[in-house]
Design a protein around this motif. Sequence first.
Motif, PDB file in Angstrom:
ATOM      1  N   ALA A 362     -46.299  -1.604  26.177  1.00 18.03           N
ATOM      2  CA  ALA A 362     -46.701  -0.282  25.720  1.00 18.03           C
ATOM      3  C   ALA A 362     -47.955   0.229  26.430  1.00 18.03           C
ATOM      4  O   ALA A 362     -48.131   1.435  26.617  1.00 18.03           O
ATOM      5  N   THR A 363     -48.833  -0.676  26.823  1.00 11.40           N
ATOM      6  CA  THR A 363     -50.090  -0.273  27.466  1.00 11.40           C
ATOM      7  C   THR A 363     -49.990  -0.255  28.987  1.00 11.40           C
ATOM      8  O   THR A 363     -50.996  -0.122  29.673  1.00 11.40           O
ATOM      9  N   GLY A 364     -48.779  -0.423  29.521  1.00  4.00           N
ATOM     10  CA  GLY A 364     -48.591  -0.248  30.959  1.00  4.00           C
ATOM     11  C   GLY A 364     -48.510  -1.515  31.767  1.00  4.00           C
ATOM     12  O   GLY A 364     -48.413  -1.461  32.996  1.00  4.00           O
ATOM     13  N   THR A 365     -48.515  -2.676  31.134  1.00  2.00           N
ATOM     14  CA  THR A 365     -48.398  -3.931  31.862  1.00  2.00           C
ATOM     15  C   THR A 365     -46.947  -4.354  31.870  1.00  2.00           C
ATOM     16  O   THR A 365     -46.347  -4.578  30.818  1.00  2.00           O
ATOM     17  N   ALA A 366     -46.337  -4.467  33.047  1.00  2.40           N
ATOM     18  CA  ALA A 366     -44.914  -4.765  33.151  1.00  2.40           C
ATOM     19  C   ALA A 366     -44.667  -6.252  32.932  1.00  2.40           C
ATOM     20  O   ALA A 366     -45.515  -7.096  33.170  1.00  2.40           O
ATOM     21  N   GLY A 367     -43.437  -6.544  32.482  1.00  3.14           N
ATOM     22  CA  GLY A 367     -43.036  -7.944  32.350  1.00  3.14           C
ATOM     23  C   GLY A 367     -43.489  -8.553  31.045  1.00  3.14           C
ATOM     24  O   GLY A 367     -44.322  -8.025  30.322  1.00  3.14           O
ATOM     25  N   ARG A 368     -42.986  -9.723  30.747  1.00  5.23           N
ATOM     26  CA  ARG A 368     -43.360 -10.454  29.558  1.00  5.23           C
ATOM     27  C   ARG A 368     -44.544 -11.343  29.857  1.00  5.23           C
ATOM     28  O   ARG A 368     -44.718 -11.845  30.952  1.00  5.23           O
ATOM     29  N   ALA A 369     -45.362 -11.589  28.848  1.00  4.67           N
ATOM     30  CA  ALA A 369     -46.538 -12.436  29.010  1.00  4.67           C
ATOM     31  C   ALA A 369     -46.436 -13.587  28.055  1.00  4.67           C
ATOM     32  O   ALA A 369     -46.181 -13.410  26.867  1.00  4.67           O
TER      33      ALA A 369
END
Length: 371
Positions: A362-369
């Motif tokens: 949602a905050t613009g960081t792609a991919g899973r963490a």
Amino acid sequence: MPVKRAFRFRFYPTAEQEQRLAQHFGCVRFVYNHMLARREQRYKDGLKSSYVDDAAALTALKQTPGCVWLREVSIVALQASLRHLETAYKNFFARRAGFPRFKRKRAAQSYSLMRNGFNLRDGKLTLAKIAAPLDVRWSRQLPGTPSSLTVSRDAAGRYFVSLLCDDEVAPLPVCDKLFAADLGLTHFLTFADDQPPLSPPKFLAELLHRVRRLSRALSRKQQGSKNRNKARQRLARLHARIADSRKDFLHKLSTQLIRENQAVFMEDLCIKGMMRSHLARSIGDAAWSELLRQLAYKAAWYGRTYWQADRFFASSKTCHACGFKHKSLPLNIRQWACPACGEIHDRDRNAARNILNAGLLATGTAGRAEP
């Protein structure tokens, strides 16, 4: 970042100052209740109300023979009560609050003054219509000249003055840590990483036996007696102690989370609806909404990212590893195995990891963490 910030200090009035403050509290309460009743009647009569109309009615009210005692208090405080009433109506129409209610004599009392209603010079604070300076315990330095102040007396009989100042808040240095957690009652915070959950604070639960004992003692006292008033004050002091402990814990926790993490991801709960359940006392003691409120404004102050998952986000029912989603997952199931990938999940930690993944997206960081 320039912000409006209130600085609250305790003060100890003399007997004469207590009398003058009680006079101000009573007059402000009377004006607020009178104008609220007037607005309700005007609404029934099909008429509109506004601050300007209320101010004209206040001028006329002070001229009536039965209300000449209103002239003995600061007009600035009376006008401020009209502004508070106007704000209460605006919040109601904007659906930010309920309908304005009448103020009670036994509840906490307060009144506000604008800059022309007080004088602060060389550490001495003097209020309008009160000649002697207040004995304020200045615990910190003010960043500038206050634009307004609020004098209050809580139910425990303590006096406070809150001064509103313009303050400059510097953003915190950028860091690479992220934070996500799931709120609960068994565990107050369950983190997305492998650190142990935070135990829930039980400020009310630990002193509930004393609250019940003092409440029973209060109920046995005769209405209107001095002993009843003493019992009421004893109970109010205990509640004030509980509230102060809870507030201190929440401020320390929220400040620590904002200082140590660049982004904070939390869940959004229907706390108002949950307060109607049998868990209302425990939920109120945990004060989830106050923690979320503090995280939101402190993140804005210090340049951090704050995000809340949607209220209907299925954080507990979704596997954070593969994305499989259960149709239903009863609350009594605290651990479950994903039928798609075989991952074994702790319910709360899985929810925290889903909140982390959703927050990153949602905050613009792609991919899973992975936490």
